[in-house]
Design a protein around this motif. Structure first.
Motif, mmCIF file in Angstrom:
data_model
loop_
_atom_site.group_PDB
_atom_site.id
_atom_site.type_symbol
_atom_site.label_atom_id
_atom_site.label_comp_id
_atom_site.label_asym_id
_atom_site.label_seq_id
_atom_site.Cartn_x
_atom_site.Cartn_y
_atom_site.Cartn_z
ATOM 1 N N ALA A 496 3.004 -18.627 3.577
ATOM 2 C CA ALA A 496 1.716 -18.152 2.727
ATOM 3 C C ALA A 496 1.374 -16.715 2.826
ATOM 4 O O ALA A 496 0.984 -16.275 1.877
ATOM 5 C CB ALA A 496 0.624 -19.032 2.881
ATOM 6 N N LEU A 497 1.522 -16.565 3.879
ATOM 7 C CA LEU A 497 1.097 -14.912 4.340
ATOM 8 C C LEU A 497 2.294 -13.982 3.341
ATOM 9 O O LEU A 497 1.805 -13.074 3.154
ATOM 10 C CB LEU A 497 1.070 -14.789 5.782
ATOM 11 N N ALA A 498 3.532 -14.535 3.745
ATOM 12 C CA ALA A 498 4.595 -13.727 3.174
ATOM 13 C C ALA A 498 4.819 -13.670 1.609
ATOM 14 O O ALA A 498 5.270 -12.884 1.028
ATOM 15 C CB ALA A 498 5.964 -14.235 3.671
ATOM 16 N N ALA A 499 4.016 -14.627 1.059
ATOM 17 C CA ALA A 499 4.127 -14.904 -0.363
ATOM 18 C C ALA A 499 2.983 -14.070 -1.235
ATOM 19 O O ALA A 499 3.396 -14.259 -2.373
ATOM 20 C CB ALA A 499 4.142 -16.360 -0.703
ATOM 21 N N GLY A 500 2.391 -13.540 -0.769
ATOM 22 C CA GLY A 500 1.408 -12.566 -1.417
ATOM 23 C C GLY A 500 2.072 -11.349 -1.929
ATOM 24 O O GLY A 500 3.164 -11.268 -1.888
ATOM 25 N N ASP A 501 1.354 -10.305 -2.340
ATOM 26 C CA ASP A 501 1.713 -9.067 -2.835
ATOM 27 C C ASP A 501 2.569 -8.213 -1.829
ATOM 28 O O ASP A 501 2.586 -8.391 -0.727
ATOM 29 C CB ASP A 501 0.553 -8.023 -3.083
ATOM 30 N N ALA A 502 3.584 -7.557 -2.690
ATOM 31 C CA ALA A 502 4.723 -7.042 -1.699
ATOM 32 C C ALA A 502 4.031 -5.604 -1.216
ATOM 33 O O ALA A 502 3.368 -5.058 -2.182
ATOM 34 C CB ALA A 502 5.905 -6.884 -2.735
ATOM 35 N N ALA A 503 4.512 -5.198 -0.068
ATOM 36 C CA ALA A 503 4.329 -3.917 0.244
ATOM 37 C C ALA A 503 5.006 -2.827 -0.630
ATOM 38 O O ALA A 503 5.961 -3.036 -0.939
ATOM 39 C CB ALA A 503 4.516 -3.809 1.897
ATOM 40 N N THR A 504 4.326 -1.641 -0.769
ATOM 41 C CA THR A 504 4.838 -0.545 -1.357
ATOM 42 C C THR A 504 5.020 0.753 -0.774
ATOM 43 O O THR A 504 5.667 1.677 -1.114
ATOM 44 C CB THR A 504 3.879 -0.299 -2.790
ATOM 45 N N GLY A 505 4.545 0.717 0.771
ATOM 46 C CA GLY A 505 4.597 1.845 1.282
ATOM 47 C C GLY A 505 3.455 2.967 1.207
ATOM 48 O O GLY A 505 3.323 4.029 1.622
ATOM 49 N N ARG A 506 2.526 2.552 0.407
ATOM 50 C CA ARG A 506 1.443 3.386 -0.035
ATOM 51 C C ARG A 506 -0.044 2.589 -0.100
ATOM 52 O O ARG A 506 -0.042 1.331 -0.079
ATOM 53 C CB ARG A 506 1.589 3.986 -1.343
ATOM 54 N N THR A 507 -1.041 3.335 -0.197
ATOM 55 C CA THR A 507 -2.311 2.665 -0.098
ATOM 56 C C THR A 507 -2.700 1.747 -1.233
ATOM 57 O O THR A 507 -2.172 2.064 -2.391
ATOM 58 C CB THR A 507 -3.413 3.698 0.008
ATOM 59 N N GLY A 508 -3.015 0.758 -1.229
ATOM 60 C CA GLY A 508 -3.713 -0.136 -2.333
ATOM 61 C C GLY A 508 -2.951 -1.184 -2.828
ATOM 62 O O GLY A 508 -2.969 -1.904 -3.889
ATOM 63 N N SER A 509 -1.758 -1.529 -2.042
ATOM 64 C CA SER A 509 -0.763 -2.545 -2.533
ATOM 65 C C SER A 509 -1.505 -3.882 -2.394
ATOM 66 O O SER A 509 -0.938 -4.994 -3.069
ATOM 67 C CB SER A 509 0.358 -2.467 -1.444
ATOM 68 N N GLY A 510 -2.408 -4.185 -1.440
ATOM 69 C CA GLY A 510 -2.965 -5.469 -1.472
ATOM 70 C C GLY A 510 -1.992 -6.520 -0.337
ATOM 71 O O GLY A 510 -2.530 -7.448 -0.253
ATOM 72 N N SER A 511 -1.007 -5.928 0.125
ATOM 73 C CA SER A 511 -0.036 -6.724 0.821
ATOM 74 C C SER A 511 -0.753 -7.147 2.143
ATOM 75 O O SER A 511 -1.330 -6.456 2.691
ATOM 76 C CB SER A 511 1.139 -5.970 0.933
ATOM 77 N N LEU A 512 -0.667 -8.301 2.562
ATOM 78 C CA LEU A 512 -1.126 -8.605 3.589
ATOM 79 C C LEU A 512 -0.203 -8.127 5.035
ATOM 80 O O LEU A 512 -0.589 -8.257 6.058
ATOM 81 C CB LEU A 512 -1.311 -10.259 3.909
ATOM 82 N N ARG A 513 0.828 -7.849 4.699
ATOM 83 C CA ARG A 513 1.921 -7.179 5.462
ATOM 84 C C ARG A 513 1.226 -5.566 6.030
ATOM 85 O O ARG A 513 1.464 -5.181 7.147
ATOM 86 C CB ARG A 513 3.205 -6.827 5.095
ATOM 87 N N ASP A 514 0.316 -5.209 5.016
ATOM 88 C CA ASP A 514 -0.275 -3.950 5.471
ATOM 89 C C ASP A 514 -1.730 -3.981 6.269
ATOM 90 O O ASP A 514 -2.249 -2.811 6.407
ATOM 91 C CB ASP A 514 -0.517 -3.065 4.172
ATOM 92 N N VAL A 515 -2.249 -5.164 6.513
ATOM 93 C CA VAL A 515 -3.539 -5.253 7.073
ATOM 94 C C VAL A 515 -3.413 -4.409 8.508
ATOM 95 O O VAL A 515 -2.295 -4.163 9.110
ATOM 96 C CB VAL A 515 -3.869 -6.624 7.359
ATOM 97 N N ASP A 516 -4.470 -3.682 9.009
ATOM 98 C CA ASP A 516 -4.611 -3.090 10.159
ATOM 99 C C ASP A 516 -5.008 -3.680 11.257
ATOM 100 O O ASP A 516 -4.800 -3.543 12.459
ATOM 101 C CB ASP A 516 -5.729 -1.792 9.883
ATOM 102 N N GLU A 517 -5.185 -5.136 10.963
ATOM 103 C CA GLU A 517 -5.757 -5.817 12.211
ATOM 104 C C GLU A 517 -5.787 -7.364 11.833
ATOM 105 O O GLU A 517 -6.035 -7.602 10.484
ATOM 106 C CB GLU A 517 -7.108 -5.210 12.767
ATOM 107 N N ILE A 518 -5.389 -8.219 12.660
ATOM 108 C CA ILE A 518 -5.740 -9.467 12.276
ATOM 109 C C ILE A 518 -6.778 -10.251 13.187
ATOM 110 O O ILE A 518 -6.736 -9.850 14.603
ATOM 111 C CB ILE A 518 -4.252 -10.389 12.694
#
Length: 757
Positions: A496-518
């Motif tokens: 489910a975490l991987a199925a979200g928005d894709a990372a773009t390498g830039r700010t504002g992607s909304g990807s859960l891979r880009d979170v700063d802390e869990i």
């Protein structure tokens, strides 16, 4: 009644069962403790389901698989659950007495020295972790089996945390499947995630060695981060890289390099001083002003022109440029970017601190909070045009936003619906979202609190209702279908975490891979759901290359839901090893603020190294601890220059600039430093070389000329540093003291790295 004076002997290094005593052990599964007149510890041997005692299920399951337990540790809380009831620690003592009696209890019988009660002073996982941790500190079992499924889940998790701290192998034993304990192990191929962490935290210099296939790219990025134009200039001149010339020209551009060095060093939390910030401020203001000049009123235009003139002349040698900035900020009007920049009080404060050349002398704070808005906006604009994003992406890994996303991901399991609990549930959700916001306060930008509610098919409707009623400024969604054993729960959550928005390498992607802390929020519910959530979070923290925090829902004195003080103990499941590897790299290159920032994000295992890192930073950049003679100051100067020469021989770093900042003003005030330079020509050359770097005044000088490229510095900083040591009266026997201290810090980090493996 005494709670726990006995010592567990058993077999040396044997297997220990840790069981938190709850209502099920008393014959009260699902019933308030106050409702019982007398506990029934034995229960009916033929009972099934919740009516069957937890210890009977455990002992039978272990016997079926031939799993021998040499000792039993019973956890019991010392505070009564309600007025008029006895503490569970008392009940645990009674259970212990039965277990060591001739008849035994629930089919189990042990020698008196093999059963012990460990009292727990509170109902939360931190309380159990401290209590069992103290017990484990004096013993070294071969393995610990932590029971769950009989209530008292917080104590079960606390017991697991204690085993992580003590570095004792542990497995989770569900009472209904006691013969099949689960190992909550670190995710497979932890070291394989190191590349992700190196890219997220932009440790390009380490990647040169770790990824030889793309070493040309990593070498250019490392030089850019250090503000060094030589690598790109030489590649353009001699064709020593496969990158096309149009790419290299941007790497050789002073302004592009200044922005990259500033934002990447800010993102890493490093700055021996904010020299690169001073350089960026003046040039960025000039560039924005040139684009917006025609839209400004005459008073604002003239005020900014005067300020730019002050930058070019450096205040006619009188300094106090910060004062000129503040005066100008009071005059200018409008909404142009150059005006907003001068109105950004947080940015002016940061510039003022940088202008003293003493920002690095201020105590390190791990909770610095969001950067000024102007810096954040400028970083985002630079990021959109940064060729590094596509170049790194071509190696197979998408980059992360340079200053982070500001997003914090929370994970919490939702239990079954109960009548009349909606208002209480919403208060709990609000408490969790507030916790996520507090975690954001220490990040470099404010993003979005992102909460994922884990729900079984039976709890899905309730979870969606809570998500709909959650705070509108938070991203709250439901992960459905969470059921099965620990592995099934883990895999469902990860998918489910991987199925979200894709990372773009830039700010504002909304990807859960880009979170700063869990942030893991432990909540009473199915234990294997919670443990599966822990396993998923440990894996996702490695994938997202970010730290992991664990907290739990508690009740305040007035009964309102709240979150407890969190811990980083779950970093033991993988993040510690990554953070330690990065901290070693930062220490090698004398990015000591970065090293401390990374160490602070680890578990207590990594925190042990902090005193060494702080002492090294103080001895390299700080003021003397007390009055010092000239001879002593010269000795300290030699030690500092010797260490910088040692480090710069292996790492791309602004050595000349670091050398000057390590001496002035910490050891020598400006006028004294000038006198010392006159007596030591090589030190004067170092100061001139530092002045001509992007960290110094290279951009100012180019602005005064009005055109032209900045010629890369051709001086050999290592040779100049060694010559300066000789000019200051060295070498002497004590000049290598800081090298030894530097190596000691690296050795300590290496020890943690090995221990965390």
């Amino acid at each position: 009644m005494s709670h726990g004076g006995a010592a567990v002997a058993g077999k040396p290094g044997g297997r220990v069962l840790v069981h938190a005593v709850g209502g099920g052990d008393l014959g009260l599964a699902g019933v308030p403790l106050a409702a019982m007149a007398a506990p029934d510890y034995e229960g009916d041997a033929d009972a099934t389901g919740k009516d069957r005692r937890p210890l009977r299920k455990i002992f039978e399951g272990l016997a079926e698989t031939g799993t021998h337990v040499s000792a039993v540790v019973l956890l019991g809380t010392t505070d009564p659950s309600s007025p008029g009831t006895r503490p569970l620690a008392d009940r645990a003592e009674e259970i212990r007495a039965r277990l060591v009696s001739a008849d035994g209890l629930c089919g189990g019988r042990f020698a008196p020295q093999s059963v012990v009660v460990v009292p727990v002073e509170g109902p939360y996982f931190q309380d159990a972790s401290r209590a069992l941790g103290g017990w484990l500190a004096e013993r070294r079992p071969a393995e610990v089996l932590v029971s769950c499924g009989s209530g008292a889940f917080a104590l079960s998790v606390g017991a697991l945390c204690a085993t992580l701290v003590a570095q004792v192998p542990a497995r989770i034993l569900h009472i209904d499947a006691a013969g099949e304990p689960y190992a909550l192990e670190r995710p497979g191929d932890v070291d394989g995630h190191l590349r992700l962490w190196l890219i997220r935290h932009r440790f390009w210099d380490i990647l040169v060695e770790a990824d030889s296939k793309h070493q040309d790219l990593w070498r250019l990025l490392a030089a850019r981060q250090a503000g060094d134009l030589r690598a790109a200039s030489e590649a353009l001149k001699y064709g020593t890289t496969e990158l096309p010339a149009r790419r290299l020209e941007k790497f050789a551009d002073p302004w592009e390099t200044t922005k990259a060095a500033l934002f990447e060093r800010l993102g890493r939390g490093e700055a021996a001083d904010h020299g690169i910030l001073r350089a960026w401020f003046a040039d960025q203001l000039r560039r924005w002003f040139e684009k917006e000049e025609k839209d400004l009123d005459s008073r604002t235009r003239e005020a900014i022109q005067r300020l730019l003139g002050v930058f070019q002349t450096r205040g006619e040698g009188e300094g106090n440029i910060s004062g000129h900035i503040r005066i100008t900020s009071q005059v200018v009007q409008g909404h142009a970017r150059c005006v907003r920049m001068l109105k950004d009080q947080a940015l002016i404060d940061l510039y003022t601190a940088a202008a003293t050349h003493a920002a690095h002398l201020e105590p390190h704070s791990g909770a610095s909070g969001p950067l000024p808005v102007t810096l954040l906006d400028a970083a985002e604009e630079w990021e959109r045009g940064d060729q590094g994003v596509n170049l790194v992406g071509a190696t197979g890994t998408t980059m992360w936003p340079v200053l982070g996303s500001g997003d914090v991901l929370g994970l919490m399991a939702v239990g079954l619906d109960r009548e009349g609990r909606d208002s209480d549930d919403l208060l709990a959700i609000q408490a969790v979202v507030t916790c996520l916001r507090h975690r954001q306060d220490v990040l470099q930008r404010h993003g979005v609190p992102r909460l994922r509610l884990l729900a079984s098919p039976e709890a899905a409707e309730r979870a969606h209702r809570l998500a709909r009623l959650s705070p509108t400024d938070a991203d709250v969604k439901v992960i459905e279908g969470v059921q099965g054993d620990l592995g099934a729960v883990r895999d469902t959550v990860l998918a489910a975490l991987a199925a979200g928005d894709a990372a773009t390498g830039r700010t504002g992607s909304g990807s859960l891979r880009d979170v700063d802390e869990i942030v893991l929020v432990l909540n009473p519910g199915p234990p294997l759901t919670n443990y599966g959530m822990i396993a998923a979070a440990a894996h996702w923290s490695l994938t997202a290359a970010c730290p992991l925090w664990v907290t739990g829902l508690i009740r305040t004195a007035d009964g309102a839901p709240a979150t407890s003080e969190g811990q980083r103990v779950l970093a033991r499941l993988g993040a510690d090893r990554m953070l330690t590897s990065l901290a070693m790299g930062a220490t090698h290159r004398l990015d000591l603020r970065t090293a401390q920032r990374l160490a602070e994000r680890g578990s207590d295992l990594l925190l042990r190294v902090l005193p060494k890192l702080r002492a090294l930073e103080r001895n390299l950049f700080g003021k003397p601890l007390g009055p010092a003679s000239r001879a002593s100051l010269l000795g300290l100067a030699r030690q500092r220059l010797t260490l910088i020469a040692h480090a710069c021989g292996r790492q791309p770093l602004p050595a000349a600039y670091l050398a000057v900042e390590s001496l002035r003003p910490a050891l020598f005030p400006w006028s004294v430093f000038k006198t010392v330079c006159e007596a030591v020509p090589s030190l004067r050359e170092l100061a001139q070389a530092a002045n001509h770097t992007l960290h110094g005044h290279a951009l100012d000088k180019r602005a005064r000329r009005g055109h032209g490229r900045i010629q890369p510095c051709t001086a050999d900083p290592g040779a100049l540093l060694r010559e300066a040591v000789r000019g200051l009266g060295g070498p002497t026997r004590t000049d290598h003291v800081l090298i030894e201290q530097h190596q000691s810090a690296i050795d300590a980090l290496d020890g943690v790295y090995r221990e965390s493996g």
